[in-house]
Design an enzyme around this catalytic site. Structure first.
Site, short mmCIF file in Angstrom:
data_model
loop_
_atom_site.label_atom_id
_atom_site.label_comp_id
_atom_site.label_asym_id
_atom_site.label_seq_id
_atom_site.Cartn_x
_atom_site.Cartn_y
_atom_site.Cartn_z
N HIS A 453 -5.64 7.39 15.61
CA HIS A 453 -5.09 6.51 15.27
C HIS A 453 -5.86 5.59 13.94
O HIS A 453 -4.95 4.64 13.27
CB HIS A 453 -4.31 5.88 16.18
CG HIS A 453 -2.78 5.59 15.76
ND1 HIS A 453 -2.21 5.48 14.65
CD2 HIS A 453 -1.98 4.90 17.41
CE1 HIS A 453 -1.34 5.16 14.29
NE2 HIS A 453 -0.81 4.85 15.70
N ASP A 457 -1.86 7.65 10.84
CA ASP A 457 -0.75 7.11 11.36
C ASP A 457 0.49 8.60 11.77
O ASP A 457 0.78 9.31 11.63
CB ASP A 457 0.34 6.03 10.69
CG ASP A 457 0.91 6.95 8.90
OD1 ASP A 457 1.62 7.89 9.18
OD2 ASP A 457 0.38 5.91 8.02
#
Length: 483
Positions: A453, A457
């Site tokens: 992450h 995204d």
């Protein structure tokens, strides 16, 4: 006698032929006025760096420098040197020699396993095994003595090693010239031929100056029936049949972690420090099932076994071409994202030696048939614990096919420094509703994409997965855009 020693010392002080290695420090022999002085009164000290170079295949290494010399007895200590970047220790698996054996130059001494690959250590010297320093199962640090060899002239043996001619092979690595074999080829090709049981000298090379290429070896293997499919699941994984053992033995048992299991501890511990994002989707595999059946019915080569995985791998590469950020790695120190040009797709394999993740190089340039053959080769090597270091390094994204064992859903951890890993569930028939409300059967597979992450995204992962899903559900699009 004095003139001969001075001549030797001048030869010994010449710099190495390799421009990448600096000449090691030497202390020149000290000569005394009395010619009757013993050799022990003329100290000769050598402190060369510990180096390792490839020889005769990508799993064989030899030490081109000894760690210490007893000039009086002609003894050479051969250390365990660096077998790969970041490798600090190896496990000794087995010896090919014992004390008292006479050995030839380039003869295998032992087999060791790092957290990346299994490697044969070969001798750089001809002589006799004077001392074996370790037993199978020992963990040996880089630089520790593996074996002590007795040679006729230790100083001249090292001198020949330092002055041996070297050639540069594609990729920039240096390789010692080799008079043992006659065929012209790279170490990786030699190793492929060795693993398939093929005498490389019998193959007619199609490369420049008659060089034997990888395609030549595979073609020869196909003609002779050497290339066979080996499924790692055919071999039991450690712990599968432990129920009967537990029932009859109630004592605690300590099992030391070695090799790939030891590496898994390190990599998974590192992975837990990275923020993961998971995206789950189900994919209709009706078209994939039909495509596999078509390949199976029209297969003219009995050595090739068609499965779902090659098509999934190729379609994944096509999706990566549109979303290159998924095929990248992250440098936390410099806060940089490196977009990888090659699609080196790793496939997690459970073997009796532990979990290993070899990868198929340059999938974007391979056909489905080439992917099938390469996957079969990697499965065969993984099952026999013979993977090369280059087979398990350089991956850019990983597939974990848990569905081959069982299970609909898995939550994988990243194989750093990659930024994505995908767990594949099993394909099963389930009832589905059409838009008109009628029920129909469908072959459904659940996939779970774990992403870094810090780099990816949710929207990027979702779009990427939808693109991959479209290629799987509509193989005609895959064929249309395939190069």
């Amino acid at each position: 006698m004095i003139a001969r020693r001075i001549w030797r010392s001048h030869r010994f002080l010449r710099p190495f032929s390799s421009s990448s290695v600096c000449a090691p420090p030497f202390r020149v022999p000290e000569f005394h006025s009395q010619s009757s002085s013993s050799p022990a009164s003329r100290p000769f000290s050598v402190h060369p760096p510990t180096l390792m170079k490839w020889f005769g295949g990508s799993r064989s290494w030899y030490s081109n420098e000894a760690m210490a010399i007893d000039s009086n007895a002609g003894l050479i200590d051969v250390p365990l040197a660096q077998t790969g970047e970041g490798i600090a220790e190896c496990e000794l698996l087995k010896w090919f020699v014992k004390e008292g054996d006479l050995i030839e130059e380039f003869q295998p001494l032992c087999e060791v396993q790092s957290d990346k690959a299994t490697i044969e250590i070969t001798s750089r010297f001809k002589g006799k095994v004077a001392l074996v320093s370790h037993s199978p199962g020992d963990i040996i640090k880089v630089g520790e003595t593996l074996v002590r060899l007795a040679v006729e002239d230790a100083q001249d043996a090292l001198l020949v090693t330092a002055d041996s001619p070297e050639i540069v092979i594609p990729g920039g690595s240096k390789q010692k010239t080799d008079n043992v074999v006659g065929a012209l080829s790279t170490p990786a090709v030699r190793n492929l031929a060795k693993d398939l049981g093929i005498d490389i000298n019998l193959i007619t090379g199609t490369g420049k100056d008659g060089r034997v290429l990888k395609e030549d070896v595979l073609r020869f293997g196909d003609q002779k029936g050497f290339v066979t499919d080996s499924v790692s699941s055919a071999h039991p994984v450690v712990g599968e049949d432990s129920g009967s053992t537990i029932a009859s033995n109630f004592e605690d048992k300590t099992i030391p972690l070695r090799g790939f299991n030891r590496a898994m501890v390190k990599t998974m511990t590192m992975a837990t420090s990275v923020p993961h994002f998971h995206f789950v989707e189900e994919i209709n595999c009706d078209a994939l099932v039909e495509l596999k059946q078509f390949f199976k019915e029209n297969n003219t080569d009995s050595t090739i076994k068609h499965t779902f995985l090659p098509t999934l791998i190729k379609s994944l590469s096509m999706a990566l071409a549109k979303y290159p950020l998924v095929n990248s790695c992250f440098n936390a120190e410099s806060l940089e994202i490196i977009l990888k040009g090659s699609h080196n797709i790793g496939v997690a394999m459970a073997t009796e030696h532990g979990l290993v993740v070899p990868n198929i190089k340059n999938v974007q340039s391979l056909s489905l048939l080439e992917i099938t053959k390469e996957l079969s080769r990697l499965q065969h090597l993984a099952t026999n614990n013979k993977l090369n270091p280059e087979d398990v390094t350089g991956g850019t994204i990983t597939l974990s096919n848990i569905g081959a064992i069982g299970g609909k859903f898995g939550s994988p951890l990243l194989n750093l420094p990659e930024v994505a890993i995908i767990a594949l569930g099993r394909i099963e028939k389930v009832p589905k509703f059409s838009e008109e409300g009628t029920v129909y059967p469908a072959s459904i597979m659940m996939v779970n994409i774990a992403a870094d992450h810090r780099v990816l995204d949710g929207a990027t992962v979702a779009r990427f997965c939808c693109q991959w899903k479209e290629y799987i559900e509509k193989p005609e699009l895959l064929i249309l855009q395939m190069r």
